[in-house]
Design a protein around this motif. Sequence first.
Motif, PDB file in Angstrom:
ATOM      1  N   LEU A 229       0.827  -1.207   0.000  1.00  0.00           N
ATOM      2  CA  LEU A 229       0.000   0.000   0.000  1.00  0.00           C
ATOM      3  C   LEU A 229       0.863   1.260   0.000  1.00  0.00           C
ATOM      4  CD1 LEU A 229      -2.727  -1.091   2.578  1.00  0.00           C
ATOM      5  CD2 LEU A 229      -3.071  -0.707   0.127  1.00  0.00           C
ATOM      6  N   LEU A 230       1.975   1.205   0.721  1.00  0.00           N
ATOM      7  CA  LEU A 230       2.870   2.369   0.753  1.00  0.00           C
ATOM      8  C   LEU A 230       3.443   2.655  -0.632  1.00  0.00           C
ATOM      9  CD1 LEU A 230       4.241   4.514   2.551  1.00  0.00           C
ATOM     10  CD2 LEU A 230       6.154   2.922   2.833  1.00  0.00           C
ATOM     11  N   GLU A 231       3.756   1.604  -1.373  1.00  0.00           N
ATOM     12  CA  GLU A 231       4.265   1.790  -2.735  1.00  0.00           C
ATOM     13  C   GLU A 231       3.235   2.517  -3.597  1.00  0.00           C
ATOM     14  OE1 GLU A 231       5.596  -1.787  -4.602  1.00  0.00           O
ATOM     15  OE2 GLU A 231       6.996  -2.297  -2.984  1.00  0.00           O
ATOM     16  N   LYS A 232       1.978   2.156  -3.453  1.00  0.00           N
ATOM     17  CA  LYS A 232       0.907   2.835  -4.196  1.00  0.00           C
ATOM     18  C   LYS A 232       0.866   4.318  -3.837  1.00  0.00           C
ATOM     19  CE  LYS A 232      -2.402  -0.959  -4.906  1.00  0.00           C
ATOM     20  NZ  LYS A 232      -3.799  -1.405  -4.652  1.00  0.00           N
ATOM     21  N   ILE A 233       0.986   4.588  -2.542  1.00  0.00           N
ATOM     22  CA  ILE A 233       0.956   5.979  -2.071  1.00  0.00           C
ATOM     23  C   ILE A 233       2.089   6.776  -2.688  1.00  0.00           C
ATOM     24  CG2 ILE A 233       1.347   7.449  -0.030  1.00  0.00           C
ATOM     25  CD1 ILE A 233      -0.224   5.395   1.603  1.00  0.00           C
ATOM     26  N   GLU A 234       3.306   6.206  -2.662  1.00  0.00           N
ATOM     27  CA  GLU A 234       4.485   6.917  -3.185  1.00  0.00           C
ATOM     28  C   GLU A 234       4.347   7.187  -4.681  1.00  0.00           C
ATOM     29  OE1 GLU A 234       6.422   8.322  -1.333  1.00  0.00           O
ATOM     30  OE2 GLU A 234       6.581   7.196   0.533  1.00  0.00           O
ATOM     31  N   LYS A 235       3.798   6.214  -5.402  1.00  0.00           N
ATOM     32  CA  LYS A 235       3.592   6.403  -6.845  1.00  0.00           C
ATOM     33  C   LYS A 235       2.584   7.517  -7.109  1.00  0.00           C
ATOM     34  CE  LYS A 235       4.700   1.703  -8.377  1.00  0.00           C
ATOM     35  NZ  LYS A 235       4.172   0.432  -8.962  1.00  0.00           N
ATOM     36  N   GLU A 236       1.529   7.524  -6.325  1.00  0.00           N
ATOM     37  CA  GLU A 236       0.503   8.570  -6.462  1.00  0.00           C
ATOM     38  C   GLU A 236       1.076   9.947  -6.144  1.00  0.00           C
ATOM     39  OE1 GLU A 236      -2.748   8.569  -7.444  1.00  0.00           O
ATOM     40  OE2 GLU A 236      -2.608   6.457  -8.021  1.00  0.00           O
ATOM     41  N   LEU A 237       1.881  10.004  -5.095  1.00  0.00           N
ATOM     42  CA  LEU A 237       2.478  11.305  -4.706  1.00  0.00           C
ATOM     43  C   LEU A 237       3.446  11.804  -5.785  1.00  0.00           C
ATOM     44  CD1 LEU A 237       3.094  10.747  -0.867  1.00  0.00           C
ATOM     45  CD2 LEU A 237       1.496  12.367  -1.916  1.00  0.00           C
ATOM     46  N   GLN A 238       4.158  10.876  -6.431  1.00  0.00           N
ATOM     47  CA  GLN A 238       5.053  11.260  -7.519  1.00  0.00           C
ATOM     48  C   GLN A 238       4.263  11.848  -8.686  1.00  0.00           C
ATOM     49  OE1 GLN A 238       7.497   7.921  -8.635  1.00  0.00           O
ATOM     50  NE2 GLN A 238       8.513   7.818  -6.623  1.00  0.00           N
TER      51      GLN A 238
END
Length: 269
Positions: free
Chosen positions: A256-265
Motif C-alpha cells: 500500500l505504501l508503494e501505491k501511495i508513493e507512486k501517487e504522490l510522484q
Amino acid sequence: MRQLLFLFIASLVLSSCSEYQKVLKNEDIKVKYDYAQRMYEEKDFRRANRLFEQIAPRYVGKPQGERVMFFYANTYFQIKDYNFAGYQFERFIKSYPKSDKAQEASFLGAKSYFMLSPKYSIDQTDTDKALQKLQNFINTYPDSEFLPEANEMAQTLTVKKQRKAFEIGKQFNKISKFDYSFLTPAIASMDNFISDNPGSIFREEALFIKFEASTNLGLNSFDNKKAERFEEAKLVYKDLFKYFPETKFAKEANGLLEKIEKELQQISK
C-alpha cells in the motif's frame, strides 16, 4: 443379576421420590430444613432448591437464616440458573454483609453475571454488569483466593468488549470495498478503538486496517485532497511499524505504501 440390580435401583429411586414428595407437603419447617440440607450435601441441588425456596422466608431473622439463604443462592448457581443466582447472592450480601460467606457470595454472584455474558456480537449490557461486579469484587477482596479466577474472567470480558468495538470498524472497512462512503467511518472507528484500547490484542490489526482505509480514502479522493490524505495515511503506516516492527501485515502495508508513493510522484509532476 442385572434384572435384580435394576429393580433394586428402581425401588431406591421410587422410595426417594416418595420421601421427597412427602417432605414437600410436610408443614414441619424443621423436617424440610433437614431434608434440604441432606439433598444439598448429596449435591441434589434441584430438590434442595425447591425446599429452600419454601423455607427461606420463614428463616429470616433466625440463626439458621444466613445458612439457608447462602445455600438457596448457591443451588441456583449449581443448577445453572444464573439470573436467579446473581440476584439471590446480592440479597445475601445485603442481608449478611459481615458473614464469613460474604466473600464467596460476592465472587459467585459476579461469576453468575459472567456466565450470562453473551457472545461479542450481541448487546453487551450483561457483560458491562458482569465487569462491574467483578471489579467490585477485585477491589473489595484484593487478597481473596478467588482473585486469580476473577481477574481471568474480567480479562475475558474486556477482550469480548474490545472485539465488539473492533469488529464494527472492521465491518465498515469491508463494506467500503463496495461503498467508498464507509471509508471515513472505518477510519474514525479504528482511530477511536486504538485510543480507547492501547493494550488490546486487536491493536496491531486495527492499525493496519486504519492504514488500509486511509490509503483507499486517498486513492478515491478528489485531486485537491489526495496529497493531504496520503500524508495522513503515511503517518498511520509509521505508527504501525513503530509499535509492531515485526508486524504480520508488513507485506500488505508495504504494498500500500508503494501505491501511495507512486501517487504522490504523479501529483508532484
